[in-house]
Design a protein around this motif. Structure first.
Motif, mmCIF file in Angstrom:
data_model
loop_
_atom_site.group_PDB
_atom_site.id
_atom_site.type_symbol
_atom_site.label_atom_id
_atom_site.label_comp_id
_atom_site.label_asym_id
_atom_site.label_seq_id
_atom_site.Cartn_x
_atom_site.Cartn_y
_atom_site.Cartn_z
ATOM 1 N N ASP A 45 0.874 -1.177 0.000
ATOM 2 C CA ASP A 45 0.000 0.000 0.000
ATOM 3 C C ASP A 45 0.908 1.223 0.000
ATOM 4 N N GLU A 46 1.073 1.835 -1.150
ATOM 5 C CA GLU A 46 2.011 2.957 -1.272
ATOM 6 C C GLU A 46 1.426 4.267 -0.769
ATOM 7 N N SER A 47 0.147 4.277 -0.377
ATOM 8 C CA SER A 47 -0.467 5.500 0.131
ATOM 9 C C SER A 47 -0.067 5.769 1.576
ATOM 10 N N GLU A 48 0.562 4.770 2.218
ATOM 11 C CA GLU A 48 0.971 4.914 3.611
ATOM 12 C C GLU A 48 2.480 5.132 3.710
ATOM 13 N N GLY A 52 5.788 3.299 1.634
ATOM 14 C CA GLY A 52 4.673 2.375 1.574
ATOM 15 C C GLY A 52 4.699 1.386 2.729
ATOM 16 N N VAL A 53 3.643 0.587 2.807
ATOM 17 C CA VAL A 53 3.497 -0.405 3.869
ATOM 18 C C VAL A 53 3.139 -1.749 3.244
ATOM 19 N N LEU A 163 3.921 -4.075 7.853
ATOM 20 C CA LEU A 163 5.327 -3.699 7.918
ATOM 21 C C LEU A 163 5.551 -2.375 7.191
ATOM 22 N N PRO A 164 5.609 -1.272 7.939
ATOM 23 C CA PRO A 164 5.941 0.016 7.318
ATOM 24 C C PRO A 164 7.399 -0.008 6.851
ATOM 25 N N ILE A 165 7.633 0.279 5.583
ATOM 26 C CA ILE A 165 8.984 0.212 5.030
ATOM 27 C C ILE A 165 9.768 1.465 5.424
#
Length: 209
Positions: A45-48, A52-53, A163-165
């Motif tokens: 999810d690249e919006s987070e 991304g996450v 997992l937040p990158i």
């Protein structure tokens, strides 16, 4: 991951493409019991956040999620890869000073994993993963196709992963360190192979003609 400047991939769009195309990744964590690794389908999810996450789930019986993680976790995404024989280099015929190598694409994503067992969040993760991989099918299967009570029971057997990158290493090793004639030789050699994966690598090699 060791990434020489010639092979570094920093383009965020390309990094996300490699991660999505990999389909199956590997989650690696360092624990008091040593390194643990689990192959997992994940979605990005690249919006987070900045990078991304990643979201997915593990089997509840898998001890990896229950053991405290030392430092960051690593998620490995592998793209197309192929063996490169020196016989494809024109340089072999000129001076013979060539050796075999391997061409490949890889992304390493790092971050601190968060595990959860909230049924609503788990259902969302399972639904998004299912829709992602069922979408190309002529008649996609949906989570709602199964009885609700059955799905609720299945959710009790898994644990969610978020997992937040925090950082990413990207590597695209596609013969960029060879001259144009050698790159063409590798691309043509791979294209003559019977393996579809070799053809995929051939298309990624920079050509001058």
């Amino acid at each position: 991951m060791y990434v020489p400047p010639a092979f570094r991939e920093d383009d965020p769009v390309e990094l996300r493409h490699i991660m999505r195309a990999a389909r199956l990744s590997t989650l690696v964590t360092a624990t008091a019991d040593g390194l643990m690794a689990t192959p997992l389908p994940l979605f990005l999810d690249e919006s987070e956040g900045e990078h991304g996450v990643l979201h997915g789930h593990l089997a509840r019986a898998n001890p990896q999620w229950a053991l405290p993680v030392h430092g960051e976790a690593l998620v490995v995404f592998s793209g197309p890869d192929a063996y490169v024989t020196p016989s494809w280099y024109p340089a072999k015929r000129e001076h013979g000073k060539v050796v075999p190598t391997w061409n490949y694409v890889a992304v390493h994503a790092y971050g601190r994993p968060e595990f959860f067992d909230d049924a609503t969040r788990l259902l969302e993760v399972v639904t998004r993963l299912t829709n992602l991989h069922e979408q190309p099918r002529a008649e996609p299967w949906s989570v709602t196709d199964a009885p609700e009570a059955f799905i609720k029971a299945q959710l009790k057997g898994i644990v969610g992963l978020r997992l937040p990158i925090t950082r990413i290493d990207g590597k695209r090793k596609m013969s960029q360190n060879r001259n144009a004639d050698d790159r063409d030789g590798v691309a043509e050699g791979l294209l003559a192979s019977d393996a579809a994966s070799d053809h995929a690598v051939s298309r990624l090699i920079p050509r001058h003609r």
